[in-house]
Design a protein around this motif. Structure first.
Motif, PDB file in Angstrom:
ATOM      1  N   ARG A   1       0.876  -1.173   0.000  1.00  0.00           N
ATOM      2  CA  ARG A   1       0.000   0.000   0.000  1.00  0.00           C
ATOM      3  C   ARG A   1       0.909   1.218   0.000  1.00  0.00           C
ATOM      4  N   THR A   2       0.618   2.170  -0.839  1.00  0.00           N
ATOM      5  CA  THR A   2       1.439   3.370  -0.903  1.00  0.00           C
ATOM      6  C   THR A   2       0.750   4.495  -0.146  1.00  0.00           C
ATOM      7  N   THR A   3       1.479   5.096   0.773  1.00  0.00           N
ATOM      8  CA  THR A   3       0.976   6.258   1.491  1.00  0.00           C
ATOM      9  C   THR A   3       1.478   7.499   0.759  1.00  0.00           C
ATOM     10  N   ASP A   4       1.240   8.650   1.335  1.00  0.00           N
ATOM     11  CA  ASP A   4       1.700   9.894   0.717  1.00  0.00           C
ATOM     12  C   ASP A   4       3.210   9.957   0.556  1.00  0.00           C
ATOM     13  N   ILE A   5       3.940   9.249   1.396  1.00  0.00           N
ATOM     14  CA  ILE A   5       5.401   9.396   1.358  1.00  0.00           C
ATOM     15  C   ILE A   5       6.175   8.119   1.073  1.00  0.00           C
ATOM     16  N   GLN A   6       5.555   6.945   1.142  1.00  0.00           N
ATOM     17  CA  GLN A   6       6.324   5.721   0.947  1.00  0.00           C
ATOM     18  C   GLN A   6       5.434   4.500   0.765  1.00  0.00           C
ATOM     19  N   ALA A   7       6.079   3.390   0.409  1.00  0.00           N
ATOM     20  CA  ALA A   7       5.381   2.114   0.291  1.00  0.00           C
ATOM     21  C   ALA A   7       5.349   1.439   1.661  1.00  0.00           C
ATOM     22  N   MET A   8       4.197   0.864   1.997  1.00  0.00           N
ATOM     23  CA  MET A   8       4.029   0.112   3.238  1.00  0.00           C
ATOM     24  C   MET A   8       3.650  -1.314   2.862  1.00  0.00           C
ATOM     25  N   PHE A   9       4.165  -2.277   3.589  1.00  0.00           N
ATOM     26  CA  PHE A   9       3.928  -3.679   3.290  1.00  0.00           C
ATOM     27  C   PHE A   9       3.357  -4.396   4.501  1.00  0.00           C
ATOM     28  N   LYS A  10       2.436  -5.317   4.235  1.00  0.00           N
ATOM     29  CA  LYS A  10       1.961  -6.257   5.247  1.00  0.00           C
ATOM     30  C   LYS A  10       2.366  -7.628   4.727  1.00  0.00           C
TER      31      LYS A  10
END
Length: 192
Positions: free
Chosen positions: A83-92
Motif C-alpha cells: 500500500r502506498t501512502t503519501d510518502i512511501q510504500a508500506m507492506f503487510k
C-alpha cells in the motif's frame, strides 16, 4: 557472553499508539560489545522461532525499494500486500512458517534499522497505519505481542498482553529457553 538489558517502559514511550488495557512495554537491548545491530537481529530471529505463532505478520516501510521488495517476497512464495501512502510504500507480509522468518528478517532487518518501520505481530493483533506518516495504532488481545525494531537497529520494543511476561521472572524464563545463546540479563522495572 551477551548482555540483555530489559527496561520496562510507560505507555507514553511506545512507538505505536496502543489500544489495549492490560499490557506491558519493554525496551530490550542486546549487546556483545561488538555489533549490537547484528546481535539484535539474531535475538529477534531466535525469539520468533521460539515464541512465534503462525501466521505472523510483519508491517514494514520502504522508501526506494518498494517494487523490489514485493517481487522478492513473491519469488520466495511469501504473501505480501503493498500500500502506498503519501510518502512511501508500506507492506503487510504474512509469515506462515519458520523459514519465512529468516527470509524476511534476514533480508530486510537492515532496512528497518536505517529509519524504516518494522513491526512484527502475532496473528490476532490489529495494526492500522496512518496514510501520511508511519504512525501505527495497535490493539493487542490477551496473550499476544508485537515487536518494534528500534530505528537504529540497536534494540527493540516488546509490547505484550501475555501475562507470563509481565514479571522479571517470566521474561527471564522465556529468554533462557532461546537456543544457541546465553544472556546475562539486566532488568529495570517500573516502580509501582
Amino acid at each position: 557472553m551477551r548482555t540483555l538489558t530489559i527496561l520496562e517502559l510507560e505507555e507514553k514511550f511506545s512507538h505505536v499508539q496502543v489500544h489495549t488495557n492490560n499490557m506491558r512495554i519493554f525496551s530490550l537491548l542486546v549487546s556483545d560489545a561488538k555489533n549490537t545491530m547484528l546481535e539484535t537481529k539474531q535475538f529477534i530471529l531466535n525469539w520468533l522461532k521460539e515464541n512465534g505463532q503462525f501466521p505472523m505478520y510483519i508491517y514494514m516501510s520502504a522508501y526506494d525499494d518498494g517494487m523490489n521488495v514485493t517481487n522478492d517476497l513473491k519469488r520466495k512464495s511469501i504473501d505480501v500486500k503493498e500500500r502506498t501512502t503519501d510518502i512511501q510504500a508500506m507492506f503487510k507480509i504474512k509469515l506462515t512458517e519458520k523459514s519465512h522468518i529468516e527470509a524476511v528478517i534476514g533480508e530486510y532487518f537492515c532496512m528497518s534499522s536505517h529509519s524504516e518501520l518494522m513491526i512484527i505481530a502475532t496473528p490476532s493483533v490489529e495494526i492500522t497505519m496512518s496514510d501520511t506518516m508511519h504512525i501505527a495504532s495497535a490493539t493487542i488481545p490477551e496473550g499476544e505481542f508485537i515487536i518494534i525494531i528500534e530505528h537504529d537497529g540497536q534494540g527493540l520494543q516488546l509490547l505484550t498482553s501475555k501475562q507470563e511476561w509481565f514479571s522479571k521472572e517470566g521474561l527471564e524464563q522465556t529468554i533462557l529457553k532461546l537456543k544457541d545463546y546465553t544472556y546475562t540479563i539486566n532488568y529495570y522495572g517500573l516502580t509501582k
